[in-house]
Design a protein around this motif. Sequence first.
Motif, mmCIF file in Angstrom:
data_model
loop_
_atom_site.group_PDB
_atom_site.id
_atom_site.type_symbol
_atom_site.label_atom_id
_atom_site.label_comp_id
_atom_site.label_asym_id
_atom_site.label_seq_id
_atom_site.Cartn_x
_atom_site.Cartn_y
_atom_site.Cartn_z
ATOM 1 N N ARG A 87 42.655 8.792 -15.402
ATOM 2 C CA ARG A 87 42.067 8.143 -16.584
ATOM 3 C C ARG A 87 42.966 7.035 -17.126
ATOM 4 O O ARG A 87 42.484 6.087 -17.755
ATOM 5 C CB ARG A 87 41.798 9.183 -17.676
ATOM 6 C CG ARG A 87 40.610 10.084 -17.397
ATOM 7 C CD ARG A 87 40.121 10.750 -18.676
ATOM 8 N NE ARG A 87 41.153 11.575 -19.292
ATOM 9 C CZ ARG A 87 41.328 12.869 -19.041
ATOM 10 N NH1 ARG A 87 40.539 13.480 -18.163
ATOM 11 N NH2 ARG A 87 42.271 13.552 -19.653
ATOM 12 N N GLU A 88 44.267 7.164 -16.889
ATOM 13 C CA GLU A 88 45.193 6.121 -17.332
ATOM 14 C C GLU A 88 45.117 4.870 -16.470
ATOM 15 O O GLU A 88 45.781 3.874 -16.763
ATOM 16 C CB GLU A 88 46.623 6.662 -17.305
ATOM 17 C CG GLU A 88 46.898 7.735 -18.358
ATOM 18 C CD GLU A 88 48.272 8.359 -18.198
ATOM 19 O OE1 GLU A 88 48.710 9.076 -19.118
ATOM 20 O OE2 GLU A 88 48.917 8.128 -17.151
ATOM 21 N N GLY A 89 44.339 4.938 -15.407
ATOM 22 C CA GLY A 89 44.180 3.773 -14.544
ATOM 23 C C GLY A 89 45.101 3.752 -13.345
ATOM 24 O O GLY A 89 45.190 2.724 -12.653
ATOM 25 N N ARG A 90 45.765 4.856 -13.058
ATOM 26 C CA ARG A 90 46.628 4.903 -11.878
ATOM 27 C C ARG A 90 45.771 4.837 -10.621
ATOM 28 O O ARG A 90 44.781 5.552 -10.494
ATOM 29 C CB ARG A 90 47.462 6.183 -11.866
ATOM 30 C CG ARG A 90 48.253 6.417 -13.152
ATOM 31 C CD ARG A 90 49.318 5.380 -13.361
ATOM 32 N NE ARG A 90 50.022 5.574 -14.624
ATOM 33 C CZ ARG A 90 50.946 4.757 -15.097
ATOM 34 N NH1 ARG A 90 51.280 3.673 -14.405
ATOM 35 N NH2 ARG A 90 51.543 4.998 -16.247
ATOM 36 N N GLN A 91 46.178 3.990 -9.702
ATOM 37 C CA GLN A 91 45.387 3.770 -8.499
ATOM 38 C C GLN A 91 45.937 4.472 -7.267
ATOM 39 O O GLN A 91 45.227 4.647 -6.279
ATOM 40 C CB GLN A 91 45.299 2.258 -8.216
ATOM 41 C CG GLN A 91 44.597 1.473 -9.303
ATOM 42 C CD GLN A 91 43.146 1.913 -9.456
ATOM 43 O OE1 GLN A 91 42.403 2.028 -8.483
ATOM 44 N NE2 GLN A 91 42.743 2.164 -10.702
ATOM 45 N N ASN A 92 47.204 4.863 -7.327
ATOM 46 C CA ASN A 92 47.854 5.412 -6.133
ATOM 47 C C ASN A 92 48.800 6.528 -6.592
ATOM 48 O O ASN A 92 49.983 6.305 -6.817
ATOM 49 C CB ASN A 92 48.629 4.300 -5.422
ATOM 50 C CG ASN A 92 48.892 4.614 -3.971
ATOM 51 O OD1 ASN A 92 48.270 5.499 -3.395
ATOM 52 N ND2 ASN A 92 49.828 3.902 -3.376
ATOM 53 N N VAL A 93 48.274 7.726 -6.726
ATOM 54 C CA VAL A 93 49.004 8.833 -7.347
ATOM 55 C C VAL A 93 49.565 9.758 -6.267
ATOM 56 O O VAL A 93 48.848 10.159 -5.344
ATOM 57 C CB VAL A 93 48.087 9.631 -8.292
ATOM 58 C CG1 VAL A 93 48.851 10.798 -8.919
ATOM 59 C CG2 VAL A 93 47.515 8.722 -9.366
#
Length: 438
Positions: A205-211
């Motif tokens: 939800r924070e917008g992280r694309q590559n976790v």
Amino acid sequence: MTVHVFGIRHHGPGSARSMLASLRKLQPDAVLIEGPPDADHLIGMAADAGLKPPVAILIFDVEHPRKAVYYPFAAFSPEWQALRYAAEAGVPARFIDLPMALRLGQEDEKDDRETEKAESEGGAIPAAARDGLPGDPVRWLAEAAGDPDPERWWERMVEQRGSSEGVFEGIAEAMGALREAWKPPGDWEARREAHMRQAIRVAVREGRQNVAVICGAWHAPALQKMPSASTDAAILRGLKAVKVEATWIPWTHGRLALESGYGAGVESPGWYNHLWTHAEDPLPVWMTRVVRLMRDQDLDASPAQAIEAMRLAETLSAMRGRASPTLEDVTEAVQASICFGSDIPVQLIRERLIIGDELGELPPGAPAVPLQRDLEHQQRSLRLKAEPLERVVDLDLRNPGRLAVSHLLHRLLLLNIPWGVLQRGSGAKGTFHEIWKL
């Protein structure tokens, strides 16, 4: 958006090396680590060169400080290396396990199969899961491969693997098959995994694309197949929290050892640390350390014996079909070539090298409980360095400095902290001597 789950073995150098290689290739924009969120404010200190593992995070109930748990980290722990990677790469890292504030708050509630000991969790397979089967479930995989020892099988297949290619996919697939073979996890395991999934959702939800998610191998399948958020929220509903505090504390390799009672411990932390620090050519350095230790104890050991032990270890490894010598091969070779077949020097090697006597260090500004700060201050002022091995000191009480040391040790005994044990109240030179074992 992509979430990559790395199922690791806690305190596994091979897992740490494979994970680091994968992280450097992946370059994630967030690193989520199985660990207590109560200690998120301590993560930044992992970048401090003064914080030298082995160390542990201590978390305790503020109202009842005796309720406390420890989360140890060694230099070869994947979680520690993940923290270091995040600090060096400048990406955020956070812990995602069920907070200890909630777990300590439910201390009186018992899972039907799980004893609430956070420090005992974290092996490749948690104790709670093992209890549901006749024996260790990893044994199923080991026996299918023809190996009666699941610990050695895991080391050979994962920890000593030369390449990280496909290792985490294989771990997740194997653990997924094992999880399907028996009952669902108990209440606490379900809550832990639900909280980890919720933390992953927060990162998304924070917008992280590559976790990148680093967790014990057993949990990997549960974090790859996400149920609905409402399902996880229902699992976590109604938990009571208590106020906790967290800090870093020094740790030792001895307390990382399985024989210390630490449930997620390893049999040979000193050996693992050696493999981590001398990955390119560990055998010659190890034999050098063995010979040096023997000579320090006035025992015979020569370079020729070390060379012969190396050759024998490599031969044993080849005969047993192994890619490189294991600790078993090396120890047998050392016993035959350097110790003349005796078990006594091998025990010394085990205590000093295989388990090891490494003691961690904290930077000067590390948060600590007041008693610890005061003790460290007095240790420095009295030049009484804490060491991992026992030693005997003879205090001449006529000397003001030595008298102050005696006062400190006696005060600690009054607090039930037996750092020093009084051996006798007088020495050969009179009643003004005290002999202490530290």
